[in-house]
Design a protein around this motif. Sequence first.
Motif, PDB file in Angstrom:
ATOM      1  N   THR A 177       0.877  -1.281  -0.060  1.00  0.00           N
ATOM      2  CA  THR A 177       0.301   0.139   0.036  1.00  0.00           C
ATOM      3  C   THR A 177       0.821   1.144   0.074  1.00  0.00           C
ATOM      4  O   THR A 177       0.659   2.301  -0.760  1.00  0.00           O
ATOM      5  N   SER A 178       1.853   1.225   0.801  1.00  0.00           N
ATOM      6  CA  SER A 178       2.699   2.439   0.982  1.00  0.00           C
ATOM      7  C   SER A 178       3.463   2.763  -0.333  1.00  0.00           C
ATOM      8  O   SER A 178       3.560   3.873  -0.678  1.00  0.00           O
ATOM      9  N   ALA A 179       4.028   1.699  -0.955  1.00  0.00           N
ATOM     10  CA  ALA A 179       4.826   1.762  -2.278  1.00  0.00           C
ATOM     11  C   ALA A 179       3.841   2.166  -3.289  1.00  0.00           C
ATOM     12  O   ALA A 179       4.081   2.890  -4.059  1.00  0.00           O
ATOM     13  N   LEU A 180       2.716   1.721  -3.335  1.00  0.00           N
ATOM     14  CA  LEU A 180       1.672   2.048  -4.418  1.00  0.00           C
ATOM     15  C   LEU A 180       1.500   3.487  -4.351  1.00  0.00           C
ATOM     16  O   LEU A 180       1.022   4.316  -5.305  1.00  0.00           O
ATOM     17  N   GLN A 181       1.036   4.036  -3.043  1.00  0.00           N
ATOM     18  CA  GLN A 181       0.624   5.197  -2.977  1.00  0.00           C
ATOM     19  C   GLN A 181       1.618   6.386  -3.514  1.00  0.00           C
ATOM     20  O   GLN A 181       1.288   7.317  -3.969  1.00  0.00           O
ATOM     21  N   SER A 182       2.945   5.855  -3.156  1.00  0.00           N
ATOM     22  CA  SER A 182       3.951   6.764  -3.651  1.00  0.00           C
ATOM     23  C   SER A 182       4.279   6.690  -5.114  1.00  0.00           C
ATOM     24  O   SER A 182       4.557   7.679  -5.714  1.00  0.00           O
ATOM     25  N   ALA A 183       3.951   5.773  -5.691  1.00  0.00           N
ATOM     26  CA  ALA A 183       4.210   5.378  -7.047  1.00  0.00           C
ATOM     27  C   ALA A 183       2.893   6.224  -7.949  1.00  0.00           C
ATOM     28  O   ALA A 183       3.190   6.664  -9.362  1.00  0.00           O
ATOM     29  N   GLY A 184       1.738   6.360  -7.580  1.00  0.00           N
ATOM     30  CA  GLY A 184       0.684   6.918  -8.108  1.00  0.00           C
ATOM     31  C   GLY A 184       0.279   6.071  -9.215  1.00  0.00           C
ATOM     32  O   GLY A 184       0.546   4.918  -9.434  1.00  0.00           O
ATOM     33  N   SER A 185      -0.679   6.420 -10.219  1.00  0.00           N
ATOM     34  CA  SER A 185      -1.373   5.676 -11.272  1.00  0.00           C
ATOM     35  C   SER A 185      -0.451   5.696 -12.446  1.00  0.00           C
ATOM     36  O   SER A 185      -1.015   5.724 -13.685  1.00  0.00           O
ATOM     37  N   ASN A 186       0.865   5.800 -12.327  1.00  0.00           N
ATOM     38  CA  ASN A 186       1.625   5.540 -13.540  1.00  0.00           C
ATOM     39  C   ASN A 186       2.304   4.082 -13.584  1.00  0.00           C
ATOM     40  O   ASN A 186       2.872   3.506 -12.677  1.00  0.00           O
ATOM     41  N   ALA A 187       2.090   3.307 -14.509  1.00  0.00           N
ATOM     42  CA  ALA A 187       2.283   1.858 -14.678  1.00  0.00           C
ATOM     43  C   ALA A 187       3.713   1.620 -14.663  1.00  0.00           C
ATOM     44  O   ALA A 187       3.991   0.676 -13.888  1.00  0.00           O
ATOM     45  N   ALA A 188       4.692   2.420 -15.256  1.00  0.00           N
ATOM     46  CA  ALA A 188       6.254   2.145 -14.894  1.00  0.00           C
ATOM     47  C   ALA A 188       6.484   2.207 -13.591  1.00  0.00           C
ATOM     48  O   ALA A 188       7.398   1.537 -12.994  1.00  0.00           O
ATOM     49  N   ILE A 247      -3.108 -11.157  -3.580  1.00  0.00           N
ATOM     50  CA  ILE A 247      -3.640  -9.580  -3.151  1.00  0.00           C
ATOM     51  C   ILE A 247      -3.724  -8.815  -4.678  1.00  0.00           C
ATOM     52  O   ILE A 247      -3.000  -9.145  -5.483  1.00  0.00           O
ATOM     53  N   LEU A 248      -4.923  -8.376  -4.747  1.00  0.00           N
ATOM     54  CA  LEU A 248      -5.107  -7.543  -5.936  1.00  0.00           C
ATOM     55  C   LEU A 248      -5.057  -6.157  -5.345  1.00  0.00           C
ATOM     56  O   LEU A 248      -5.396  -5.623  -4.288  1.00  0.00           O
ATOM     57  N   ALA A 249      -4.790  -5.218  -6.373  1.00  0.00           N
ATOM     58  CA  ALA A 249      -4.697  -3.778  -5.967  1.00  0.00           C
ATOM     59  C   ALA A 249      -5.001  -2.993  -7.277  1.00  0.00           C
ATOM     60  O   ALA A 249      -4.747  -3.274  -8.373  1.00  0.00           O
ATOM     61  N   ARG A 250      -5.666  -1.800  -7.097  1.00  0.00           N
ATOM     62  CA  ARG A 250      -5.950  -1.070  -8.076  1.00  0.00           C
ATOM     63  C   ARG A 250      -5.715   0.403  -7.892  1.00  0.00           C
ATOM     64  O   ARG A 250      -5.950   0.802  -6.387  1.00  0.00           O
ATOM     65  N   ILE A 251      -4.998   1.142  -8.720  1.00  0.00           N
ATOM     66  CA  ILE A 251      -4.341   2.342  -8.408  1.00  0.00           C
ATOM     67  C   ILE A 251      -5.060   3.289  -9.196  1.00  0.00           C
ATOM     68  O   ILE A 251      -4.656   3.253 -10.795  1.00  0.00           O
ATOM     69  N   THR A 252      -5.486   4.539  -8.728  1.00  0.00           N
ATOM     70  CA  THR A 252      -6.039   5.527  -9.572  1.00  0.00           C
ATOM     71  C   THR A 252      -5.535   6.834  -9.149  1.00  0.00           C
ATOM     72  O   THR A 252      -4.690   6.908  -8.411  1.00  0.00           O
ATOM     73  N   ALA A 253      -5.898   8.002  -9.813  1.00  0.00           N
ATOM     74  CA  ALA A 253      -5.422   9.334  -9.448  1.00  0.00           C
ATOM     75  C   ALA A 253      -5.833   9.445  -7.798  1.00  0.00           C
ATOM     76  O   ALA A 253      -5.264  10.387  -7.196  1.00  0.00           O
ATOM     77  N   LYS A 254      -6.742   8.688  -7.332  1.00  0.00           N
ATOM     78  CA  LYS A 254      -7.144   8.928  -6.134  1.00  0.00           C
ATOM     79  C   LYS A 254      -6.461   8.442  -5.009  1.00  0.00           C
ATOM     80  O   LYS A 254      -6.578   8.491  -3.698  1.00  0.00           O
ATOM     81  N   GLY A 255      -5.563   7.399  -5.501  1.00  0.00           N
ATOM     82  CA  GLY A 255      -4.875   6.621  -4.581  1.00  0.00           C
ATOM     83  C   GLY A 255      -5.001   5.146  -4.938  1.00  0.00           C
ATOM     84  O   GLY A 255      -5.499   4.612  -5.860  1.00  0.00           O
ATOM     85  N   ALA A 256      -4.503   4.193  -3.832  1.00  0.00           N
ATOM     86  CA  ALA A 256      -4.629   2.877  -4.262  1.00  0.00           C
ATOM     87  C   ALA A 256      -5.321   2.028  -3.138  1.00  0.00           C
ATOM     88  O   ALA A 256      -5.555   2.702  -1.857  1.00  0.00           O
ATOM     89  N   GLU A 257      -5.963   1.084  -3.703  1.00  0.00           N
ATOM     90  CA  GLU A 257      -6.943   0.151  -2.950  1.00  0.00           C
ATOM     91  C   GLU A 257      -6.633  -1.162  -2.985  1.00  0.00           C
ATOM     92  O   GLU A 257      -6.001  -1.576  -4.153  1.00  0.00           O
TER      93      GLU A 257
END
Length: 264
Positions: free
Chosen positions: A174-185, A223-233
Motif C-alpha cells: 500500500t505504501s509503495a503504491l501510494q508513492s508510485a501513483g497511477s503510472n504503470a512504469a 493480493i489484488l490492487a487498483r491504483i487511480t489518481a485518488k490513490g491505491a486500494e
Amino acid sequence: MDRRTQRMTSVAAVLLVIALVGGALWHFLNQLEGRLQDKIGDTVDRRENPLHESAVADAAKKVDRVLFRFEYDHLYQADKYAHSAGQHPDVKVLAVTGETHWQTGVTLVLQVTGHGVEIGADRSVINESDEQICFRIQLGPENDTRDDDIVCPTGDPVPVTKDPTLAGVDGRLTSALQSAGSNAAAVRAAVVGLQLDPAIRQDVAAREGTVGVALRASQYDCILARITAKGAELWRPSHTQLAPGEMSCTAGTALSSAFGKYPH
C-alpha cells in the motif's frame, strides 16, 4: 568300506548337517524373538509414558489441521495432498502412495513434532520435550481412516517445496503504491522495490488511467490492487473466489468490475 558302512556314514553326515542347520535356525529365531520382544516392550513402555501420550495428543491436533485443510481445499490427488501437508509447520511427509481419492485411494505417512508435557499432582510441570510421532492417513477410495502413533518408517522424507507467503506484504505494498501513483512504469518499479520472494508471481497492467496489480504466492494467497489518481486500494479475494475454476489472481481481475466484490 562295505555298502552298509557307507550308508551309515552318509546318514550320519546328513543328520549332522540337519543338526547344524537346525541349531543355527534355532539361534536365529531365538535372537529374532528377543529383538521383537524388546521392541514390543519398548513400544509399550513408550506408549504408557505420560510425556509420550501428551506428545501424541499435541501431534494429533496438528494432523487434524492438516486434514481440515484437505477438505477445505477440496483436494483429491496424491501430489496435492502431500504438498498441502508439507506446508504445515512441524509436519513431514514420509511416504505417499496412490493417485486419487476415489480411484486408487491415497495413503500418506506423516511425521509430526509433538510437544509433550508431564504434569504432576500439584499441576506443576514435571518434564517436557518434543517427540516425532508418526501417523498413517488412508484417504479413500471408499472410507477415510487414520492410525495414530505408528512406528515411524525409515528413509528420507518426501521432498515438498514450501509455498512463498504474502503475510505482512499488504502494508508495504500500500505504501509503495501510494508513492508510485497511477503510472504503470512507476508501479512496476515500486513492486520490484519490495524485493518479494521470486516465487511470488507479479502482474501489472494499465487501462484508461488505472493500474492493476496482482501478487500471487499460492492458490489461495493473493493480493489484488487498483491504483487511480485518488490513490491505491488493496483487496484479498476470498478462499471461495480463488478456488480452481473461479476467479483468477491477475492484474486483469484488479481492473475488472469484480474487484472488491465478495460473493453473497
